[in-house]
Design an enzyme around this catalytic site. Structure first.
Site, PDB file in Angstrom:
ATOM      1  N   HIS A  78       1.137  -1.516  -0.047  1.00 27.03           N
ATOM      2  CA  HIS A  78      -0.346   0.025  -0.118  1.00 27.03           C
ATOM      3  C   HIS A  78       1.266   0.963  -0.313  1.00 27.03           C
ATOM      4  O   HIS A  78       2.479   1.722  -0.838  1.00 27.03           O
ATOM      5  CB  HIS A  78      -1.483  -0.052   1.394  1.00 27.03           C
ATOM      6  CG  HIS A  78      -1.942   1.016   0.756  1.00 27.03           C
ATOM      7  ND1 HIS A  78      -2.191   1.689   0.175  1.00 27.03           N
ATOM      8  CD2 HIS A  78      -3.099   1.096   1.948  1.00 27.03           C
ATOM      9  CE1 HIS A  78      -3.187   2.148   0.680  1.00 27.03           C
ATOM     10  NE2 HIS A  78      -3.848   2.076   1.842  1.00 27.03           N
TER      11      HIS A  78
ATOM     12  N   HIS B 264      -2.677  -2.325  -9.617  1.00 25.09           N
ATOM     13  CA  HIS B 264      -3.709  -1.517  -8.774  1.00 25.09           C
ATOM     14  C   HIS B 264      -4.718  -3.074  -8.722  1.00 25.09           C
ATOM     15  O   HIS B 264      -4.688  -2.967  -9.441  1.00 25.09           O
ATOM     16  CB  HIS B 264      -4.075  -0.055  -8.867  1.00 25.09           C
ATOM     17  CG  HIS B 264      -4.521   0.406  -8.653  1.00 25.09           C
ATOM     18  ND1 HIS B 264      -5.911   0.550  -7.213  1.00 25.09           N
ATOM     19  CD2 HIS B 264      -4.276   1.385  -7.296  1.00 25.09           C
ATOM     20  CE1 HIS B 264      -6.211   1.229  -6.957  1.00 25.09           C
ATOM     21  NE2 HIS B 264      -4.926   1.923  -6.478  1.00 25.09           N
TER      22      HIS B 264
ATOM     23  N   ASP C 287       3.353   4.887  -6.489  1.00 24.47           N
ATOM     24  CA  ASP C 287       3.779   4.770  -5.628  1.00 24.47           C
ATOM     25  C   ASP C 287       4.950   4.627  -6.653  1.00 24.47           C
ATOM     26  O   ASP C 287       6.242   4.832  -6.276  1.00 24.47           O
ATOM     27  CB  ASP C 287       3.494   3.677  -5.191  1.00 24.47           C
ATOM     28  CG  ASP C 287       3.170   4.373  -3.835  1.00 24.47           C
ATOM     29  OD1 ASP C 287       1.898   3.539  -3.541  1.00 24.47           O
ATOM     30  OD2 ASP C 287       3.112   4.816  -3.132  1.00 24.47           O
TER      31      ASP C 287
HETATM   32  C1  SDX Z   1      -2.161   1.880  -3.527  1.00 24.95           C
HETATM   33  O1  SDX Z   1      -6.361   0.668  -3.489  1.00 24.95           O
HETATM   34  C2  SDX Z   1      -5.906   2.238  -3.156  1.00 24.95           C
HETATM   35  O2  SDX Z   1      -6.304   2.884  -4.128  1.00 24.95           O
HETATM   36  C3  SDX Z   1      -4.255   2.065  -2.980  1.00 24.95           C
HETATM   37  C4  SDX Z   1      -3.593   3.490  -3.662  1.00 24.95           C
HETATM   38  C5  SDX Z   1      -4.313   4.534  -2.185  1.00 24.95           C
HETATM   39  O3  SDX Z   1      -4.183   5.886  -3.433  1.00 24.95           O
HETATM   40  O4  SDX Z   1      -4.347   4.728  -1.735  1.00 24.95           O
HETATM   41  O5  SDX Z   1      -3.961   3.507  -4.581  1.00 24.95           O
HETATM   42  C6  SDX Z   1      -2.021   3.178  -3.209  1.00 24.95           C
HETATM   43  O6  SDX Z   1      -1.633   1.261  -2.386  1.00 24.95           O
HETATM   44  C7  SDX Z   1      -1.169   2.150  -4.572  1.00 24.95           C
HETATM   45  C8  SDX Z   1      -0.683   0.454  -4.662  1.00 24.95           C
HETATM   46  C9  SDX Z   1       1.027   0.252  -4.792  1.00 24.95           C
HETATM   47  N1  SDX Z   1       1.757  -0.894  -4.201  1.00 24.95           N
HETATM   48  C10 SDX Z   1       2.343  -1.586  -5.385  1.00 24.95           C
HETATM   49  O7  SDX Z   1       2.372  -0.762  -5.971  1.00 24.95           O
HETATM   50  C11 SDX Z   1       3.226  -3.243  -4.941  1.00 24.95           C
HETATM   51  C12 SDX Z   1       2.904  -3.556  -5.781  1.00 24.95           C
HETATM   52  N2  SDX Z   1       1.611  -3.532  -6.420  1.00 24.95           N
HETATM   53  C13 SDX Z   1       1.041  -5.174  -5.666  1.00 24.95           C
HETATM   54  O8  SDX Z   1       0.928  -5.907  -4.888  1.00 24.95           O
HETATM   55  C14 SDX Z   1      -0.232  -5.300  -6.201  1.00 24.95           C
HETATM   56  O9  SDX Z   1      -0.742  -4.686  -8.131  1.00 24.95           O
HETATM   57  C15 SDX Z   1      -1.727  -4.353  -5.541  1.00 24.95           C
HETATM   58  C16 SDX Z   1      -1.627  -4.775  -4.228  1.00 24.95           C
HETATM   59  C17 SDX Z   1      -1.323  -3.299  -6.223  1.00 24.95           C
HETATM   60  C18 SDX Z   1      -3.055  -5.025  -6.340  1.00 24.95           C
HETATM   61  O10 SDX Z   1      -2.769  -6.158  -5.647  1.00 24.95           O
HETATM   62  P1  SDX Z   1      -4.419  -6.768  -6.830  1.00 24.95           P
HETATM   63  O11 SDX Z   1      -5.451  -6.210  -7.006  1.00 24.95           O
HETATM   64  O12 SDX Z   1      -4.447  -8.115  -5.421  1.00 24.95           O
HETATM   65  O13 SDX Z   1      -3.959  -7.941  -7.998  1.00 24.95           O
HETATM   66  P2  SDX Z   1      -3.031  -9.353  -7.468  1.00 24.95           P
HETATM   67  O14 SDX Z   1      -1.706  -9.306  -6.338  1.00 24.95           O
HETATM   68  O15 SDX Z   1      -3.826 -10.489  -7.489  1.00 24.95           O
HETATM   69  O16 SDX Z   1      -2.734  -9.398  -9.228  1.00 24.95           O
HETATM   70  C19 SDX Z   1      -3.164  -9.963  -9.753  1.00 24.95           C
HETATM   71  C20 SDX Z   1      -1.844 -10.513 -11.060  1.00 24.95           C
HETATM   72  C21 SDX Z   1      -1.345 -11.597 -10.180  1.00 24.95           C
HETATM   73  O17 SDX Z   1      -0.233 -12.399 -11.105  1.00 24.95           O
HETATM   74  P3  SDX Z   1      -0.924 -14.151 -11.155  1.00 24.95           P
HETATM   75  O18 SDX Z   1      -0.976 -14.813  -9.732  1.00 24.95           O
HETATM   76  O19 SDX Z   1      -2.370 -13.694 -11.680  1.00 24.95           O
HETATM   77  O20 SDX Z   1      -0.685 -15.138 -11.979  1.00 24.95           O
HETATM   78  O21 SDX Z   1      -0.912  -9.569 -11.424  1.00 24.95           O
HETATM   79  C22 SDX Z   1       0.434  -9.909 -11.104  1.00 24.95           C
HETATM   80  C23 SDX Z   1       0.098 -10.739  -9.103  1.00 24.95           C
HETATM   81  O22 SDX Z   1       1.191 -11.499  -9.152  1.00 24.95           O
HETATM   82  N3  SDX Z   1       0.684  -8.877  -9.864  1.00 24.95           N
HETATM   83  C24 SDX Z   1       1.919  -8.225  -9.967  1.00 24.95           C
HETATM   84  C25 SDX Z   1       1.715  -7.005  -9.912  1.00 24.95           C
HETATM   85  N4  SDX Z   1       1.004  -6.796  -8.796  1.00 24.95           N
HETATM   86  C26 SDX Z   1      -0.096  -7.421  -9.625  1.00 24.95           C
HETATM   87  N5  SDX Z   1       3.417  -8.817 -10.633  1.00 24.95           N
HETATM   88  C27 SDX Z   1       4.001  -8.043 -10.729  1.00 24.95           C
HETATM   89  N6  SDX Z   1       4.875  -6.229 -10.057  1.00 24.95           N
HETATM   90  C28 SDX Z   1       3.482  -6.188  -9.660  1.00 24.95           C
HETATM   91  N7  SDX Z   1       3.142  -5.112  -8.860  1.00 24.95           N
END
Ligand code: SDX
Length: 429
Positions: free
Chosen positions: A268, A307, A363
Protein backbone atom coordinates in the site's frame (compact mmCIF):
# COMPACT_ATOMS: atom_id res chain seq x y z
CA UNK A 1 -38.99 -1.93 -18.66
CA UNK A 2 -36.99 -4.90 -17.27
CA UNK A 3 -37.36 -5.35 -13.51
CA UNK A 4 -34.36 -4.19 -11.44
CA UNK A 5 -34.15 -7.61 -9.80
CA UNK A 6 -32.31 -10.93 -9.92
CA UNK A 7 -34.38 -14.10 -10.03
CA UNK A 8 -32.50 -16.82 -8.16
CA UNK A 9 -33.54 -20.43 -8.27
CA UNK A 10 -31.99 -22.49 -5.47
CA UNK A 11 -31.50 -25.87 -7.10
CA UNK A 12 -31.03 -27.41 -3.68
CA UNK A 13 -34.70 -26.73 -2.88
CA UNK A 14 -36.24 -25.65 -6.19
CA UNK A 15 -37.32 -22.42 -4.49
CA UNK A 16 -37.26 -19.13 -6.44
CA UNK A 17 -36.26 -15.72 -5.07
CA UNK A 18 -36.50 -12.16 -6.40
CA UNK A 19 -33.54 -10.08 -5.20
CA UNK A 20 -33.62 -6.31 -5.86
CA UNK A 21 -30.69 -4.72 -7.71
CA UNK A 22 -29.83 -1.15 -6.67
CA UNK A 23 -26.87 0.92 -7.93
CA UNK A 24 -25.46 -2.13 -9.68
CA UNK A 25 -25.39 -4.22 -6.51
CA UNK A 26 -27.49 -6.55 -4.43
CA UNK A 27 -27.77 -6.19 -0.69
CA UNK A 28 -25.86 -9.18 0.68
CA UNK A 29 -28.35 -9.58 3.53
CA UNK A 30 -31.06 -10.25 0.93
CA UNK A 31 -29.32 -13.60 0.40
CA UNK A 32 -30.04 -14.70 3.96
CA UNK A 33 -33.61 -15.72 2.98
CA UNK A 34 -32.12 -18.44 0.76
CA UNK A 35 -32.06 -21.44 3.09
CA UNK A 36 -32.19 -25.22 2.85
CA UNK A 37 -33.82 -25.66 6.26
CA UNK A 38 -35.27 -23.64 9.13
CA UNK A 39 -31.99 -24.02 11.12
CA UNK A 40 -29.93 -22.83 8.14
CA UNK A 41 -28.30 -19.41 8.80
CA UNK A 42 -29.01 -18.51 5.17
CA UNK A 43 -26.79 -17.85 2.18
CA UNK A 44 -23.71 -15.64 2.65
CA UNK A 45 -21.40 -14.10 0.03
CA UNK A 46 -17.74 -15.16 0.30
CA UNK A 47 -15.28 -12.48 -0.83
CA UNK A 48 -11.73 -12.69 0.62
CA UNK A 49 -9.94 -9.30 0.32
CA UNK A 50 -13.28 -7.78 -0.76
CA UNK A 51 -12.48 -8.13 -4.46
CA UNK A 52 -16.14 -7.60 -5.34
CA UNK A 53 -17.82 -6.18 -2.25
CA UNK A 54 -18.99 -2.63 -1.60
CA UNK A 55 -18.60 -1.91 2.10
CA UNK A 56 -20.39 1.43 2.01
CA UNK A 57 -21.98 4.13 -0.07
CA UNK A 58 -19.75 7.18 -0.41
CA UNK A 59 -19.82 10.61 -2.07
CA UNK A 60 -16.16 11.49 -1.61
CA UNK A 61 -13.96 9.92 -4.33
CA UNK A 62 -14.84 8.28 -7.60
CA UNK A 63 -12.47 6.05 -9.60
CA UNK A 64 -13.07 4.58 -13.05
CA UNK A 65 -10.29 1.97 -13.12
CA UNK A 66 -10.62 1.08 -16.78
CA UNK A 67 -10.52 4.69 -17.95
CA UNK A 68 -7.97 5.90 -15.39
CA UNK A 69 -10.32 8.48 -13.89
CA UNK A 70 -10.13 9.90 -10.34
CA UNK A 71 -12.46 12.65 -9.04
CA UNK A 72 -12.79 14.17 -5.56
CA UNK A 73 -16.44 15.19 -4.95
CA UNK A 74 -16.88 15.20 -8.76
CA UNK A 75 -13.86 17.38 -9.59
CA UNK A 76 -11.27 15.69 -11.86
CA UNK A 77 -7.91 15.19 -10.14
CA UNK A 78 -6.15 16.87 -13.09
CA UNK A 79 -8.08 20.13 -12.53
CA UNK A 80 -7.51 20.11 -8.77
CA UNK A 81 -3.79 19.40 -9.24
CA UNK A 82 -3.51 22.32 -11.66
CA UNK A 83 -5.80 24.87 -10.00
CA UNK A 84 -6.34 24.03 -6.33
CA UNK A 85 -4.18 23.87 -3.20
CA UNK A 86 -3.92 21.00 -0.74
CA UNK A 87 -5.79 22.84 2.01
CA UNK A 88 -8.57 23.82 -0.41
CA UNK A 89 -8.79 20.22 -1.68
CA UNK A 90 -8.80 18.88 1.88
CA UNK A 91 -11.74 21.20 2.65
CA UNK A 92 -13.53 19.93 -0.49
CA UNK A 93 -12.94 16.29 0.50
CA UNK A 94 -14.06 16.89 4.08
CA UNK A 95 -17.04 19.17 3.54
CA UNK A 96 -18.19 18.34 0.01
CA UNK A 97 -17.87 21.73 -1.68
CA UNK A 98 -15.05 24.02 -2.74
CA UNK A 99 -14.78 26.69 0.00
CA UNK A 100 -15.63 30.35 -0.50
CA UNK A 101 -12.75 32.74 0.19
CA UNK A 102 -14.06 33.37 3.71
CA UNK A 103 -14.40 29.63 4.37
CA UNK A 104 -10.92 28.95 3.03
CA UNK A 105 -9.40 31.75 5.11
CA UNK A 106 -11.14 30.42 8.24
CA UNK A 107 -10.09 26.83 7.45
CA UNK A 108 -6.48 27.81 6.74
CA UNK A 109 -6.34 29.95 9.91
CA UNK A 110 -7.59 27.09 12.07
CA UNK A 111 -5.30 24.48 10.54
CA UNK A 112 -2.32 26.84 10.85
CA UNK A 113 -3.08 27.59 14.49
CA UNK A 114 -3.41 23.97 15.54
CA UNK A 115 -0.01 22.82 14.22
CA UNK A 116 1.89 22.98 17.54
CA UNK A 117 2.20 19.79 19.60
CA UNK A 118 2.07 19.33 23.37
CA UNK A 119 5.67 19.44 24.61
CA UNK A 120 5.31 15.97 26.14
CA UNK A 121 5.07 14.52 22.64
CA UNK A 122 8.77 15.40 22.28
CA UNK A 123 9.56 13.09 25.21
CA UNK A 124 7.53 10.42 23.43
CA UNK A 125 9.46 10.82 20.17
CA UNK A 126 12.76 11.07 22.09
CA UNK A 127 12.08 7.60 23.46
CA UNK A 128 12.47 5.92 20.10
CA UNK A 129 15.74 4.40 18.93
CA UNK A 130 17.84 6.71 16.72
CA UNK A 131 17.08 4.44 13.76
CA UNK A 132 13.37 3.94 14.44
CA UNK A 133 11.31 3.95 11.20
CA UNK A 134 9.44 7.28 10.99
CA UNK A 135 6.20 5.47 10.13
CA UNK A 136 6.46 3.48 13.36
CA UNK A 137 6.93 6.77 15.20
CA UNK A 138 4.04 8.44 13.37
CA UNK A 139 1.60 5.58 13.98
CA UNK A 140 2.47 5.61 17.70
CA UNK A 141 2.49 9.37 18.10
CA UNK A 142 -0.85 10.03 16.39
CA UNK A 143 -2.41 7.34 18.55
CA UNK A 144 -0.85 8.99 21.59
CA UNK A 145 -2.64 12.25 20.70
CA UNK A 146 -5.84 10.53 21.85
CA UNK A 147 -4.48 10.74 25.41
CA UNK A 148 -4.01 14.53 25.10
CA UNK A 149 -7.39 15.32 23.53
CA UNK A 150 -9.88 13.32 25.55
CA UNK A 151 -12.72 15.46 24.16
CA UNK A 152 -12.18 13.53 20.92
CA UNK A 153 -14.30 10.73 22.35
CA UNK A 154 -17.39 12.88 21.70
CA UNK A 155 -17.52 11.61 18.12
CA UNK A 156 -21.20 12.55 17.62
CA UNK A 157 -20.59 16.17 18.61
CA UNK A 158 -20.03 18.04 15.33
CA UNK A 159 -17.99 20.79 17.01
CA UNK A 160 -15.70 18.20 18.63
CA UNK A 161 -15.24 16.43 15.28
CA UNK A 162 -14.39 19.75 13.63
CA UNK A 163 -11.78 20.54 16.30
CA UNK A 164 -10.18 17.09 16.01
CA UNK A 165 -10.17 17.55 12.23
CA UNK A 166 -8.23 20.82 12.58
CA UNK A 167 -5.82 19.12 14.97
CA UNK A 168 -5.25 16.02 12.84
CA UNK A 169 -4.73 17.89 9.54
CA UNK A 170 -2.51 20.42 11.33
CA UNK A 171 -0.45 18.12 13.51
CA UNK A 172 0.39 15.27 11.14
CA UNK A 173 3.10 17.39 9.41
CA UNK A 174 4.47 18.44 12.81
CA UNK A 175 4.58 14.82 14.03
CA UNK A 176 6.24 13.85 10.74
CA UNK A 177 8.75 16.66 11.06
CA UNK A 178 9.58 15.69 14.64
CA UNK A 179 9.97 12.02 13.64
CA UNK A 180 12.29 12.99 10.79
CA UNK A 181 14.42 15.31 12.93
CA UNK A 182 14.71 12.58 15.58
CA UNK A 183 15.81 10.08 12.92
CA UNK A 184 18.62 12.38 11.74
CA UNK A 185 19.65 13.50 15.23
CA UNK A 186 18.63 17.12 14.69
CA UNK A 187 16.75 19.37 17.13
CA UNK A 188 13.00 19.67 16.44
CA UNK A 189 11.96 22.48 14.14
CA UNK A 190 8.75 24.14 15.29
CA UNK A 191 5.88 25.25 13.03
CA UNK A 192 6.12 28.68 11.42
CA UNK A 193 2.65 30.19 11.07
CA UNK A 194 3.82 32.58 8.35
CA UNK A 195 4.39 29.72 5.92
CA UNK A 196 1.96 27.73 3.75
CA UNK A 197 0.93 24.20 4.74
CA UNK A 198 3.67 22.56 2.66
CA UNK A 199 6.13 25.43 3.19
CA UNK A 200 5.76 24.91 6.93
CA UNK A 201 6.24 21.16 6.51
CA UNK A 202 9.49 21.78 4.63
CA UNK A 203 10.48 24.17 7.42
CA UNK A 204 9.93 21.43 10.03
CA UNK A 205 12.01 19.03 7.93
CA UNK A 206 14.92 21.16 6.79
CA UNK A 207 15.28 24.37 8.88
CA UNK A 208 18.86 24.61 10.17
CA UNK A 209 20.39 27.56 12.05
CA UNK A 210 18.79 30.32 9.95
CA UNK A 211 16.42 32.60 11.82
CA UNK A 212 13.58 31.94 9.36
CA UNK A 213 13.33 29.08 6.89
CA UNK A 214 12.56 30.06 3.30
CA UNK A 215 11.07 27.16 1.34
CA UNK A 216 12.06 26.79 -2.29
CA UNK A 217 8.83 27.78 -4.12
CA UNK A 218 9.21 25.01 -6.71
CA UNK A 219 9.53 22.31 -4.03
CA UNK A 220 6.76 23.93 -1.95
CA UNK A 221 4.40 23.84 -4.96
CA UNK A 222 5.46 20.33 -5.92
CA UNK A 223 4.65 19.07 -2.42
CA UNK A 224 1.31 20.86 -2.49
CA UNK A 225 0.35 19.06 -5.71
CA UNK A 226 1.69 15.74 -4.40
CA UNK A 227 -0.46 16.21 -1.30
CA UNK A 228 -3.53 16.86 -3.48
CA UNK A 229 -2.85 13.65 -5.41
CA UNK A 230 -2.58 11.58 -2.21
CA UNK A 231 -5.57 13.05 -0.37
CA UNK A 232 -8.22 10.35 -0.86
CA UNK A 233 -8.87 7.25 -2.93
CA UNK A 234 -12.19 5.45 -2.29
CA UNK A 235 -12.09 2.38 -0.02
CA UNK A 236 -8.36 1.58 -0.17
CA UNK A 237 -6.81 -0.60 2.51
CA UNK A 238 -6.00 2.21 4.96
CA UNK A 239 -9.34 3.95 4.50
CA UNK A 240 -11.09 0.64 5.09
CA UNK A 241 -9.05 0.35 8.29
CA UNK A 242 -10.12 3.89 9.27
CA UNK A 243 -13.77 3.03 8.70
CA UNK A 244 -13.53 -0.41 10.32
CA UNK A 245 -11.72 0.78 13.46
CA UNK A 246 -13.85 3.94 13.59
CA UNK A 247 -17.02 1.83 13.46
CA UNK A 248 -16.31 0.69 17.03
CA UNK A 249 -16.74 4.40 17.97
CA UNK A 250 -13.16 4.85 19.10
CA UNK A 251 -11.74 8.39 18.89
CA UNK A 252 -10.37 9.60 15.51
CA UNK A 253 -6.71 9.67 16.66
CA UNK A 254 -6.74 5.92 17.34
CA UNK A 255 -8.58 5.33 14.06
CA UNK A 256 -5.98 7.39 12.15
CA UNK A 257 -3.23 5.39 13.88
CA UNK A 258 -4.83 2.20 12.56
CA UNK A 259 -5.17 3.68 9.08
CA UNK A 260 -1.54 4.84 9.07
CA UNK A 261 -0.48 1.37 10.19
CA UNK A 262 -2.31 -0.13 7.19
CA UNK A 263 -0.76 2.44 4.86
CA UNK A 264 2.73 1.50 6.12
CA UNK A 265 2.56 -1.87 4.35
CA UNK A 266 4.72 -2.30 1.20
CA UNK A 267 1.66 -3.34 -0.82
CA UNK A 268 0.00 0.00 0.00
CA UNK A 269 1.57 3.33 0.95
CA UNK A 270 4.88 1.67 1.82
CA UNK A 271 5.30 0.95 -1.89
CA UNK A 272 6.91 4.35 -2.58
CA UNK A 273 9.79 3.35 -0.27
CA UNK A 274 9.86 -0.18 -1.77
CA UNK A 275 10.13 1.31 -5.30
CA UNK A 276 13.28 3.24 -4.42
CA UNK A 277 14.84 0.21 -2.78
CA UNK A 278 13.98 -1.80 -5.91
CA UNK A 279 15.52 0.83 -8.23
CA UNK A 280 18.68 0.91 -6.11
CA UNK A 281 18.82 -2.90 -6.12
CA UNK A 282 18.54 -2.95 -9.93
CA UNK A 283 21.35 -0.39 -10.01
CA UNK A 284 21.53 0.35 -13.73
CA UNK A 285 19.42 0.43 -16.90
CA UNK A 286 21.35 -2.53 -18.27
CA UNK A 287 20.10 -4.70 -15.37
CA UNK A 288 16.41 -3.90 -16.03
CA UNK A 289 15.70 -6.80 -18.45
CA UNK A 290 17.17 -9.29 -15.96
CA UNK A 291 14.99 -7.84 -13.18
CA UNK A 292 11.83 -7.93 -15.33
CA UNK A 293 12.60 -11.57 -16.22
CA UNK A 294 12.87 -12.47 -12.53
CA UNK A 295 9.53 -10.77 -11.77
CA UNK A 296 7.85 -12.66 -14.58
CA UNK A 297 9.24 -15.89 -13.14
CA UNK A 298 7.49 -15.02 -9.89
CA UNK A 299 10.55 -13.73 -7.98
CA UNK A 300 9.17 -10.54 -6.38
CA UNK A 301 6.99 -7.79 -7.74
CA UNK A 302 7.56 -4.69 -9.82
CA UNK A 303 6.85 -2.30 -6.96
CA UNK A 304 4.90 0.82 -7.90
CA UNK A 305 3.08 -1.15 -10.60
CA UNK A 306 -0.42 -2.59 -10.51
CA UNK A 307 -3.59 -1.62 -8.71
CA UNK A 308 -6.75 -3.27 -7.44
CA UNK A 309 -8.94 -0.73 -9.23
CA UNK A 310 -6.87 0.98 -11.94
CA UNK A 311 -6.54 -1.32 -14.93
CA UNK A 312 -5.10 1.61 -16.83
CA UNK A 313 -2.45 4.21 -16.10
CA UNK A 314 -3.01 5.71 -12.62
CA UNK A 315 -3.88 9.36 -13.44
CA UNK A 316 -1.88 10.45 -10.40
CA UNK A 317 1.27 8.77 -11.70
CA UNK A 318 1.03 10.82 -14.90
CA UNK A 319 0.90 14.08 -12.94
CA UNK A 320 3.68 13.02 -10.58
CA UNK A 321 5.91 12.32 -13.57
CA UNK A 322 5.38 15.94 -14.69
CA UNK A 323 6.07 17.25 -11.19
CA UNK A 324 9.33 15.29 -11.14
CA UNK A 325 10.62 17.27 -14.11
CA UNK A 326 9.99 20.60 -12.32
CA UNK A 327 11.65 19.38 -9.12
CA UNK A 328 14.70 17.95 -10.93
CA UNK A 329 15.28 21.37 -12.50
CA UNK A 330 15.95 22.57 -8.95
CA UNK A 331 17.56 19.52 -7.37
CA UNK A 332 19.26 17.99 -10.37
CA UNK A 333 17.96 14.89 -12.14
CA UNK A 334 17.66 11.79 -9.99
CA UNK A 335 19.80 9.18 -11.82
CA UNK A 336 17.39 6.44 -10.73
CA UNK A 337 14.77 8.06 -13.00
CA UNK A 338 16.48 6.46 -16.01
CA UNK A 339 16.01 3.01 -14.46
CA UNK A 340 12.36 3.81 -13.63
CA UNK A 341 11.64 5.03 -17.16
CA UNK A 342 13.28 1.91 -18.65
CA UNK A 343 11.25 -0.33 -16.32
CA UNK A 344 8.07 1.44 -17.40
CA UNK A 345 9.01 1.30 -21.10
CA UNK A 346 9.70 -2.44 -21.02
CA UNK A 347 6.76 -3.32 -18.74
CA UNK A 348 4.24 -1.43 -20.88
CA UNK A 349 5.34 -3.47 -23.91
CA UNK A 350 5.57 -6.84 -22.15
CA UNK A 351 2.64 -9.23 -22.39
CA UNK A 352 3.01 -10.37 -18.76
CA UNK A 353 2.17 -6.87 -17.55
CA UNK A 354 -0.26 -6.03 -20.35
CA UNK A 355 -2.28 -9.19 -19.77
CA UNK A 356 -2.48 -8.41 -16.05
CA UNK A 357 -3.21 -4.73 -16.76
CA UNK A 358 -0.28 -3.60 -14.64
CA UNK A 359 0.55 0.08 -15.01
CA UNK A 360 2.55 2.54 -12.90
CA UNK A 361 0.58 3.63 -9.83
CA UNK A 362 0.85 6.64 -7.56
CA UNK A 363 3.89 5.18 -5.80
CA UNK A 364 6.08 4.55 -8.84
CA UNK A 365 7.55 8.04 -9.33
CA UNK A 366 6.84 9.85 -6.06
CA UNK A 367 9.83 8.45 -4.19
CA UNK A 368 12.23 9.75 -6.84
CA UNK A 369 11.06 13.27 -5.97
CA UNK A 370 11.33 12.74 -2.23
CA UNK A 371 14.83 11.30 -2.58
CA UNK A 372 15.97 14.16 -4.81
CA UNK A 373 15.14 16.73 -2.12
CA UNK A 374 17.23 14.76 0.33
CA UNK A 375 14.70 12.73 2.31
CA UNK A 376 15.62 9.25 3.52
CA UNK A 377 13.55 6.44 1.98
CA UNK A 378 11.87 5.50 5.24
CA UNK A 379 10.23 8.95 5.25
CA UNK A 380 8.37 8.29 1.99
CA UNK A 381 5.30 6.51 3.43
CA UNK A 382 5.05 9.37 5.95
CA UNK A 383 4.62 11.75 3.02
CA UNK A 384 1.70 9.63 1.90
CA UNK A 385 0.09 9.53 5.36
CA UNK A 386 0.12 13.31 5.87
CA UNK A 387 -2.18 14.24 2.95
CA UNK A 388 -4.26 11.06 3.19
CA UNK A 389 -5.33 12.17 6.68
CA UNK A 390 -7.94 14.43 5.06
CA UNK A 391 -9.40 11.44 3.21
CA UNK A 392 -9.31 9.23 6.28
CA UNK A 393 -11.10 11.82 8.40
CA UNK A 394 -13.68 12.56 5.70
CA UNK A 395 -14.44 8.86 5.23
CA UNK A 396 -14.60 8.33 9.00
CA UNK A 397 -17.12 11.16 9.41
CA UNK A 398 -19.18 9.88 6.43
CA UNK A 399 -19.27 6.43 8.06
CA UNK A 400 -20.32 7.85 11.45
CA UNK A 401 -23.18 9.85 9.89
CA UNK A 402 -24.37 7.02 7.63
CA UNK A 403 -27.53 5.52 9.14
CA UNK A 404 -26.87 2.22 7.34
CA UNK A 405 -23.48 1.76 9.04
CA UNK A 406 -22.84 -0.01 12.34
CA UNK A 407 -19.86 -1.80 13.91
CA UNK A 408 -17.95 -3.64 11.16
CA UNK A 409 -18.07 -7.35 11.97
CA UNK A 410 -17.84 -9.70 8.93
CA UNK A 411 -19.01 -13.32 9.06
CA UNK A 412 -16.81 -16.33 8.17
CA UNK A 413 -17.01 -19.77 6.65
CA UNK A 414 -15.83 -22.16 9.37
CA UNK A 415 -13.51 -24.88 8.05
CA UNK A 416 -12.00 -25.97 11.37
CA UNK A 417 -12.33 -29.08 13.53
CA UNK A 418 -15.76 -30.41 14.46
CA UNK A 419 -16.74 -30.60 18.15
CA UNK A 420 -14.25 -32.67 20.16
CA UNK A 421 -13.56 -33.29 23.88
CA UNK A 422 -10.61 -32.00 25.88
CA UNK A 423 -7.61 -34.38 26.02
CA UNK A 424 -5.53 -34.45 29.24
CA UNK A 425 -1.86 -33.70 28.58
CA UNK A 426 -0.88 -37.18 29.73
CA UNK A 427 -3.00 -38.65 26.96
CA UNK A 428 -1.72 -36.44 24.14
CA UNK A 429 0.56 -37.94 21.54
C1 SDX B 1 -1.57 2.14 -3.29
O1 SDX B 1 -6.29 0.80 -3.18
C2 SDX B 1 -5.81 1.93 -3.41
O2 SDX B 1 -6.48 2.80 -3.92
C3 SDX B 1 -4.38 2.13 -3.01
C4 SDX B 1 -3.72 3.43 -3.41
C5 SDX B 1 -4.34 4.61 -2.66
O3 SDX B 1 -4.24 5.74 -3.17
O4 SDX B 1 -4.82 4.42 -1.52
O5 SDX B 1 -3.87 3.65 -4.79
C6 SDX B 1 -2.24 3.46 -3.05
O6 SDX B 1 -1.51 1.34 -2.41
C7 SDX B 1 -1.03 1.86 -4.67
C8 SDX B 1 -0.48 0.40 -4.81
C9 SDX B 1 0.96 0.41 -4.26
N1 SDX B 1 1.49 -0.99 -4.21
C10 SDX B 1 2.44 -1.42 -5.03
O7 SDX B 1 2.92 -0.76 -5.95
C11 SDX B 1 2.93 -2.83 -4.73
C12 SDX B 1 3.01 -3.65 -6.02
N2 SDX B 1 1.65 -3.87 -6.52
C13 SDX B 1 1.02 -5.11 -6.13
O8 SDX B 1 1.38 -5.68 -4.94
C14 SDX B 1 -0.45 -5.17 -6.53
O9 SDX B 1 -0.56 -4.71 -7.80
C15 SDX B 1 -1.49 -4.48 -5.66
C16 SDX B 1 -1.35 -4.84 -4.22
C17 SDX B 1 -1.37 -3.00 -5.81
C18 SDX B 1 -2.86 -4.90 -6.17
O10 SDX B 1 -2.97 -6.24 -5.91
P1 SDX B 1 -4.25 -7.11 -6.36
O11 SDX B 1 -5.32 -6.23 -6.90
O12 SDX B 1 -4.60 -8.00 -5.23
O13 SDX B 1 -3.73 -7.92 -7.59
P2 SDX B 1 -3.04 -9.33 -7.48
O14 SDX B 1 -1.96 -9.30 -6.43
O15 SDX B 1 -4.10 -10.36 -7.39
O16 SDX B 1 -2.31 -9.41 -8.91
C19 SDX B 1 -2.97 -9.92 -10.03
C20 SDX B 1 -1.85 -10.55 -10.86
C21 SDX B 1 -1.06 -11.60 -10.09
O17 SDX B 1 -0.48 -12.47 -11.05
P3 SDX B 1 -1.14 -13.96 -11.24
O18 SDX B 1 -1.24 -14.60 -9.87
O19 SDX B 1 -2.50 -13.70 -11.87
O20 SDX B 1 -0.18 -14.67 -12.16
O21 SDX B 1 -0.89 -9.53 -11.19
C22 SDX B 1 0.37 -9.84 -10.59
C23 SDX B 1 0.08 -10.83 -9.47
O22 SDX B 1 1.23 -11.62 -9.23
N3 SDX B 1 0.88 -8.59 -10.06
C24 SDX B 1 2.14 -8.19 -10.19
C25 SDX B 1 2.18 -6.92 -9.59
N4 SDX B 1 0.97 -6.58 -9.12
C26 SDX B 1 0.16 -7.63 -9.42
N5 SDX B 1 3.21 -8.79 -10.75
C27 SDX B 1 4.37 -8.09 -10.70
N6 SDX B 1 4.49 -6.85 -10.13
C28 SDX B 1 3.42 -6.24 -9.59
N7 SDX B 1 3.55 -5.03 -9.03
Amino acid sequence: MAAETLTIIDNRTGKKYEIPVRDGAINASDLRQIRVSEEDFGLMSYDPAFMNTASCQSKISYIDGDRGILRYRGYPIEQLAEKSSYLETAYLILYGELPTKAQLDDWSYNVTHHSILHENIKKFIDGFHHDAHPMGMLVSAVGALSTFYTDAKHIFDAESRKKQTYRLIAKMPTLAGFAYRHSIGMPYSYPDNDLSYTGNFLNMLFKMTEIKYKPNPVIEKAFDVLFILHADHEQNCSTSAMRGVGSSHVDPYCAVAAAAAALYGPLHGGANEAVLRMLMEIGSKSKVPEFIKAVKEGHGKLMGFGHRVYKNYDPRAKIIKQIADSVFEVTGRNPLLDIALELERIALEDDYFIKRKLYPNVDFYSGLIYQSIGLAMDMFPVLFAIPRTSGWVAQWEEMLLDSEQKIARPRQIYKGAAKRDYVPITARK
